[in-house]
Write a protein that holds these residues in place. Structure first.
Motif, PDB file in Angstrom:
ATOM      1  N   PRO A 123       9.147   7.727 -11.700  1.00  0.00           N
ATOM      2  CA  PRO A 123       9.183   8.984 -10.941  1.00  0.00           C
ATOM      3  C   PRO A 123       7.794   9.520 -10.630  1.00  0.00           C
ATOM      4  O   PRO A 123       7.583  10.145  -9.580  1.00  0.00           O
ATOM      5  CB  PRO A 123       9.967   9.935 -11.863  1.00  0.00           C
ATOM      6  N   LEU A 124       6.830   9.263 -11.516  1.00  0.00           N
ATOM      7  CA  LEU A 124       5.467   9.740 -11.279  1.00  0.00           C
ATOM      8  C   LEU A 124       4.850   9.021 -10.096  1.00  0.00           C
ATOM      9  O   LEU A 124       4.231   9.640  -9.214  1.00  0.00           O
ATOM     10  CB  LEU A 124       4.610   9.535 -12.530  1.00  0.00           C
ATOM     11  N   VAL A 125       5.009   7.698 -10.078  1.00  0.00           N
ATOM     12  CA  VAL A 125       4.448   6.903  -8.993  1.00  0.00           C
ATOM     13  C   VAL A 125       5.144   7.228  -7.675  1.00  0.00           C
ATOM     14  O   VAL A 125       4.499   7.375  -6.625  1.00  0.00           O
ATOM     15  CB  VAL A 125       4.558   5.400  -9.323  1.00  0.00           C
ATOM     16  N   ARG A 126       6.459   7.369  -7.725  1.00  0.00           N
ATOM     17  CA  ARG A 126       7.221   7.649  -6.504  1.00  0.00           C
ATOM     18  C   ARG A 126       6.749   8.965  -5.865  1.00  0.00           C
ATOM     19  O   ARG A 126       6.565   9.044  -4.647  1.00  0.00           O
ATOM     20  CB  ARG A 126       8.713   7.720  -6.830  1.00  0.00           C
ATOM     21  N   GLU A 127       6.555   9.990  -6.670  1.00  0.00           N
ATOM     22  CA  GLU A 127       6.131  11.289  -6.131  1.00  0.00           C
ATOM     23  C   GLU A 127       4.703  11.237  -5.608  1.00  0.00           C
ATOM     24  O   GLU A 127       4.401  11.752  -4.524  1.00  0.00           O
ATOM     25  CB  GLU A 127       6.252  12.368  -7.206  1.00  0.00           C
ATOM     26  N   LEU A 128       3.803  10.580  -6.383  1.00  0.00           N
ATOM     27  CA  LEU A 128       2.398  10.576  -6.004  1.00  0.00           C
ATOM     28  C   LEU A 128       2.130   9.666  -4.809  1.00  0.00           C
ATOM     29  O   LEU A 128       1.232   9.948  -4.009  1.00  0.00           O
ATOM     30  CB  LEU A 128       1.545  10.160  -7.203  1.00  0.00           C
ATOM     31  N   GLN A 129       2.901   8.582  -4.683  1.00  0.00           N
ATOM     32  CA  GLN A 129       2.642   7.641  -3.598  1.00  0.00           C
ATOM     33  C   GLN A 129       2.754   8.303  -2.230  1.00  0.00           C
ATOM     34  O   GLN A 129       2.042   7.925  -1.279  1.00  0.00           O
ATOM     35  CB  GLN A 129       3.610   6.458  -3.679  1.00  0.00           C
ATOM     36  N   ALA A 130       3.607   9.295  -2.116  1.00  0.00           N
ATOM     37  CA  ALA A 130       3.771   9.991  -0.841  1.00  0.00           C
ATOM     38  C   ALA A 130       2.570  10.863  -0.491  1.00  0.00           C
ATOM     39  O   ALA A 130       2.473  11.356   0.641  1.00  0.00           O
ATOM     40  CB  ALA A 130       5.034  10.853  -0.879  1.00  0.00           C
ATOM     41  N   LYS A 131       1.646  11.024  -1.438  1.00  0.00           N
ATOM     42  CA  LYS A 131       0.526  11.943  -1.233  1.00  0.00           C
ATOM     43  C   LYS A 131      -0.830  11.247  -1.256  1.00  0.00           C
ATOM     44  O   LYS A 131      -1.865  11.916  -1.210  1.00  0.00           O
ATOM     45  CB  LYS A 131       0.548  13.023  -2.315  1.00  0.00           C
ATOM     46  N   THR A 132      -0.843   9.911  -1.360  1.00  0.00           N
ATOM     47  CA  THR A 132      -2.117   9.197  -1.437  1.00  0.00           C
ATOM     48  C   THR A 132      -2.033   7.892  -0.660  1.00  0.00           C
ATOM     49  O   THR A 132      -0.942   7.325  -0.484  1.00  0.00           O
ATOM     50  CB  THR A 132      -2.492   8.885  -2.902  1.00  0.00           C
ATOM     51  N   ASP A 133      -3.186   7.412  -0.196  1.00  0.00           N
ATOM     52  CA  ASP A 133      -3.257   6.110   0.465  1.00  0.00           C
ATOM     53  C   ASP A 133      -3.519   4.985  -0.530  1.00  0.00           C
ATOM     54  O   ASP A 133      -3.484   3.814  -0.135  1.00  0.00           O
ATOM     55  CB  ASP A 133      -4.376   6.119   1.514  1.00  0.00           C
TER      56      ASP A 133
END
Length: 252
Positions: A123-133
């Motif tokens: 869940p951490l990666v899923r949320e953060l991936q939408a906000k970083t390249d």
């Protein structure tokens, strides 16, 4: 000096290297029966990640292993000595800042090498991936190879698998197995939890008397070396593939 270990290189080394991939070992600080250290998960995540990075580096992938995060999500073990918990919400903030730092350094990929079963990075990666390249992914090191050829009963926590791996990587920190508890663990009264298709956190004080889950007495340094080798080899191949991946063209 190992050029793939950030803690060991200088600015002069780093400024001249275009890194393909950063690797973040992430463990926990918690008891592991009576014979393994509190930092077992840190030692194993860092040790396997570093060995995999060495092999990947020799194959041309410019991999950089970051210093390990030593604290994990283990609220159910609080009070078992100096267990140190990092809440998932705090882990998310730590990961966010690490990724921002990598982005500033021009490193476009990050692989988390997890060493603690209580950490859940999906869940951490899923949320953060939408906000970083920065391309993000995570793996559990002990799942990289099948444990069954190496251990009759790998165990779940401080059992034969973890004990053997620490025997290989840091034998100086392993107490004699004669001092270890047998890792006997009580099972749930609800079958669905035992069968694995339903889940609830375990109350560690009720489950095990010695904090272990799994008998460590099968462990040997030789089995640990063989299993770590198998995991490191597969993870190294993954690092090479990931280093070459174009995140903008990631699907066949």
């Amino acid at each position: 000096m190992r050029p793939y270990v950030l803690a060991e290189i200088t600015w002069a080394d780093a400024r001249d290297t275009a890194y393909d991939l950063a690797v973040l070992p992430w463990g926990a600080t918690e008891p592991h029966n009576l014979h393994l250290p509190y930092a077992t998960d840190v030692i194993l995540a860092g040790g396997v990640a570093t060995e995999a990075a060495r092999r990947a580096w020799e194959r041309g992938a410019r991999v950089l292993v970051l210093p390990a995060v030593p604290f994990g999500s283990n609220a159910m073990q609080l009070g078992l000595g100096p267990t140190v918990e990092m809440r998932p919400s705090t882990q998310a903030l730590v990961l966010r800042d690490v990724v921002a730092s990598l982005e500033a350094a021009g490193i476009g990929r990050l692989a988390i090498v997890n060493g603690h079963g209580g950490n859940d990075f999906k869940p951490l990666v899923r949320e953060l991936q939408a906000k970083t390249d920065v391309f993000l992914c995570a793996l559990d090191w002990w799942r990289a190879a099948d444990a069954r050829p190496f251990f009759a009963e790998p165990g779940d926590h401080a059992g034969a698998l973890e004990t053997a791996a620490v025997m290989h990587l840091r034998p100086d920190l392993v107490r004699p197995l004669a001092e270890a508890g047998d890792g006997a663990a009580r099972r749930w009264r609800v079958d669905a939890f035992n069968e694995g298709w339903a889940w609830a956190p375990r109350d560690w004080r009720q489950v095990t008397a010695d904090t272990g889950v799994g008998d460590p007495r099968e462990a040997t340094p030789e089995a640990g070396a063989a299993f770590v080798d198998a995991c490191a080899e597969r993870i190294a191949a993954f690092f090479v593939d990931l280093a070459a991946l174009d995140p903008a063209d990631a699907y066949a």
